[in-house]
Design a protein around this motif. Structure first.
Motif, PDB file in Angstrom:
ATOM      1  N   GLY A  12       0.859  -1.266   0.093  1.00 25.36           N
ATOM      2  CA  GLY A  12       0.059  -0.007  -0.078  1.00 25.36           C
ATOM      3  C   GLY A  12       0.742   1.391  -0.006  1.00 25.36           C
ATOM      4  O   GLY A  12       0.562   2.241  -0.714  1.00 25.36           O
ATOM      5  N   ILE A  13       1.927   1.171   0.640  1.00 27.73           N
ATOM      6  CA  ILE A  13       2.681   2.505   0.834  1.00 27.73           C
ATOM      7  C   ILE A  13       3.448   2.673  -0.436  1.00 27.73           C
ATOM      8  O   ILE A  13       3.469   3.919  -1.066  1.00 27.73           O
ATOM      9  N   LEU A  14       3.905   1.756  -1.255  1.00 28.35           N
ATOM     10  CA  LEU A  14       4.510   1.859  -2.726  1.00 28.35           C
ATOM     11  C   LEU A  14       3.403   2.240  -3.598  1.00 28.35           C
ATOM     12  O   LEU A  14       3.852   3.193  -4.487  1.00 28.35           O
ATOM     13  N   ILE A  15       2.042   1.893  -3.610  1.00 28.06           N
ATOM     14  CA  ILE A  15       1.374   2.204  -4.607  1.00 28.06           C
ATOM     15  C   ILE A  15       0.777   3.919  -4.026  1.00 28.06           C
ATOM     16  O   ILE A  15       0.719   4.510  -5.195  1.00 28.06           O
ATOM     17  N   GLY A  16       0.875   4.025  -2.720  1.00 26.86           N
ATOM     18  CA  GLY A  16       0.546   5.432  -2.413  1.00 26.86           C
ATOM     19  C   GLY A  16       1.681   6.390  -3.340  1.00 26.86           C
ATOM     20  O   GLY A  16       1.197   7.514  -3.383  1.00 26.86           O
ATOM     21  N   CYS A  17       2.905   5.771  -3.029  1.00 28.74           N
ATOM     22  CA  CYS A  17       4.027   6.751  -3.449  1.00 28.74           C
ATOM     23  C   CYS A  17       3.824   7.129  -5.197  1.00 28.74           C
ATOM     24  O   CYS A  17       3.977   8.056  -5.522  1.00 28.74           O
ATOM     25  N   ALA A  18       3.375   5.788  -5.450  1.00 34.66           N
ATOM     26  CA  ALA A  18       3.247   5.899  -7.157  1.00 34.66           C
ATOM     27  C   ALA A  18       2.011   6.800  -7.406  1.00 34.66           C
ATOM     28  O   ALA A  18       2.099   7.483  -8.618  1.00 34.66           O
ATOM     29  N   LEU A  19       1.123   7.102  -6.596  1.00 34.45           N
ATOM     30  CA  LEU A  19      -0.079   7.841  -7.013  1.00 34.45           C
ATOM     31  C   LEU A  19       0.243   9.379  -6.691  1.00 34.45           C
ATOM     32  O   LEU A  19      -0.683   9.999  -6.887  1.00 34.45           O
ATOM     33  N   ARG A  20       1.482   9.532  -6.169  1.00 39.70           N
ATOM     34  CA  ARG A  20       1.785  11.088  -6.178  1.00 39.70           C
ATOM     35  C   ARG A  20       2.914  11.328  -6.837  1.00 39.70           C
ATOM     36  O   ARG A  20       3.981  11.095  -7.125  1.00 39.70           O
ATOM     37  N   PRO A  21       2.315  11.965  -8.140  1.00 33.83           N
ATOM     38  CA  PRO A  21       3.234  12.297  -9.504  1.00 33.83           C
ATOM     39  C   PRO A  21       4.402  12.961  -9.212  1.00 33.83           C
ATOM     40  O   PRO A  21       5.458  12.773  -9.966  1.00 33.83           O
ATOM     41  N   LYS A  22       4.764  13.661  -8.211  1.00 31.96           N
ATOM     42  CA  LYS A  22       5.951  14.446  -8.058  1.00 31.96           C
ATOM     43  C   LYS A  22       6.802  13.821  -6.981  1.00 31.96           C
ATOM     44  O   LYS A  22       7.862  14.503  -6.760  1.00 31.96           O
ATOM     45  N   GLN A  23       6.381  12.526  -6.452  1.00 30.17           N
ATOM     46  CA  GLN A  23       7.292  12.127  -5.346  1.00 30.17           C
ATOM     47  C   GLN A  23       8.262  11.145  -6.377  1.00 30.17           C
ATOM     48  O   GLN A  23       7.975  10.351  -7.207  1.00 30.17           O
ATOM     49  N   ARG A  24       9.487  11.203  -5.869  1.00 29.76           N
ATOM     50  CA  ARG A  24      10.626  10.575  -6.749  1.00 29.76           C
ATOM     51  C   ARG A  24      11.435   9.727  -5.405  1.00 29.76           C
ATOM     52  O   ARG A  24      11.474  10.230  -4.474  1.00 29.76           O
ATOM     53  N   PRO A  25      11.635   8.396  -5.805  1.00 28.38           N
ATOM     54  CA  PRO A  25      12.487   7.496  -5.130  1.00 28.38           C
ATOM     55  C   PRO A  25      13.941   8.157  -4.630  1.00 28.38           C
ATOM     56  O   PRO A  25      14.279   7.793  -3.508  1.00 28.38           O
ATOM     57  N   GLY A  26      14.568   8.916  -5.597  1.00 25.77           N
ATOM     58  CA  GLY A  26      15.665   9.688  -5.118  1.00 25.77           C
ATOM     59  C   GLY A  26      15.728  10.383  -4.051  1.00 25.77           C
ATOM     60  O   GLY A  26      16.636  10.732  -3.359  1.00 25.77           O
ATOM     61  N   ALA A  27      14.460  10.776  -3.695  1.00 26.52           N
ATOM     62  CA  ALA A  27      14.259  12.034  -2.514  1.00 26.52           C
ATOM     63  C   ALA A  27      13.703  11.197  -1.279  1.00 26.52           C
ATOM     64  O   ALA A  27      13.264  11.885  -0.379  1.00 26.52           O
ATOM     65  N   ASP A  28      13.269   9.995  -1.606  1.00 27.75           N
ATOM     66  CA  ASP A  28      12.287   9.193  -0.441  1.00 27.75           C
ATOM     67  C   ASP A  28      12.961   7.811  -0.188  1.00 27.75           C
ATOM     68  O   ASP A  28      12.838   6.812  -1.163  1.00 27.75           O
ATOM     69  N   SER A  29      13.662   7.700   1.028  1.00 31.06           N
ATOM     70  CA  SER A  29      14.375   6.514   1.239  1.00 31.06           C
ATOM     71  C   SER A  29      13.359   5.186   1.240  1.00 31.06           C
ATOM     72  O   SER A  29      13.937   4.118   0.919  1.00 31.06           O
ATOM     73  N   ASP A  30      12.178   5.239   1.855  1.00 28.77           N
ATOM     74  CA  ASP A  30      11.313   4.298   1.879  1.00 28.77           C
ATOM     75  C   ASP A  30      10.657   3.976   0.622  1.00 28.77           C
ATOM     76  O   ASP A  30      10.538   2.921   0.241  1.00 28.77           O
TER      77      ASP A  30
END
Length: 246
Positions: A12-30
């Protein structure tokens, strides 16, 4: 290994991140950690895919941008033209659909372009001129352009009736566009794309110029086969104005 409660919470956390278009894995360790798990852990990957399938979503890419999702038409997460500001009538929705297809056709006129990850830039004036020229050619055509989507003709005729004027409704020393101008609608779509993480302003390249982001290239690849896009792309292929960066 059987997935447990924490694993499904991570899904659920991963999908939630994907649904935030401006969120990037490079800036979010989780996000970065869960994206790596999605790539490497088959069971976790399958769980994510299953949940997405139930939401009528699919993974288009799982790279440095994160998990880029595409929505089926019936999904509650699908983009709705009514989500854009000031889009409340059928003619307005037709305009937005036409302009959205035109932006894709302008920068990706051939199928191979969707595999080319070079940077693309567009400006409000470039897109306005491109759509205006398409309308002029359609008006001059000896036979009407027939598409399965009958709304296309209504869309381009609606656009053609708009003033190409740049500004109107002046007040407090600064011009403001009128909704009766085509540049208003082009700017509206491009600014909405910024909000969706599909583009960013590039003022160093000129007034009202936008850099189209990788997420846009991935998502508009789904347009291949769309009748309006195909017609506009065919017209663009005859125009050799460069739109890619080095």
């Amino acid at each position: 290994m059987t997935l447990g409660q924490q694993d499904f919470s991570d899904v659920g956390i991963l999908i939630g991140c994907a649904l935030r278009p401006k969120q990037r894995p490079g800036a979010d360790s989780d996000y970065r950690t869960l994206l790596g798990r999605y790539r490497e852990d088959a069971e976790f990957h399958n769980a994510v895919t299953s949940v997405l399938d139930g939401l009528d979503l699919q993974v288009l890419s799982a790279g440095k941008l994160g998990l880029v999702l595409g929505a089926r038409r019936e999904s509650v997460f699908a983009y709705r033209l009514t989500d854009l500001p000031n889009v409340g009538t059928v003619p307005h929705r037709l305009l937005v659909g036409l302009i959205s297809a035109a932006i894709a056709a302008y920068v990706f006129p051939a199928p191979a372009d969707f595999d080319d990850d070079r940077v693309r830039w567009v400006s409000v004036d470039e897109i306005e001129r491109f759509v205006r020229d398409a309308c002029d050619r359609l008006k001059r055509a000896p036979e009407p352009q027939m598409l399965e989507d009958v709304s296309f003709e209504e869309a381009w005729r609606t656009y053609d009736r708009l003033s190409p004027g740049y500004k109107a409704d002046r007040g407090k020393g600064q011009g403001r566009r009128s909704a009766a101008s085509s540049t208003y609608w082009v700017a509206n779509v491009l600014n909405w794309m910024v909000d969706q993480g599909l583009a960013r302003l590039a003022p160093n390249r000129g007034p009202e110029t936008f850099q189209l982001l990788e997420r846009f290239r991935i998502q508009v690849g789904e347009l291949a086969g769309n009748a309006t896009y195909e017609l506009l792309a065919a017209r663009r292929r005859g125009d050799h104005t460069p739109v890619v960066g080095t």
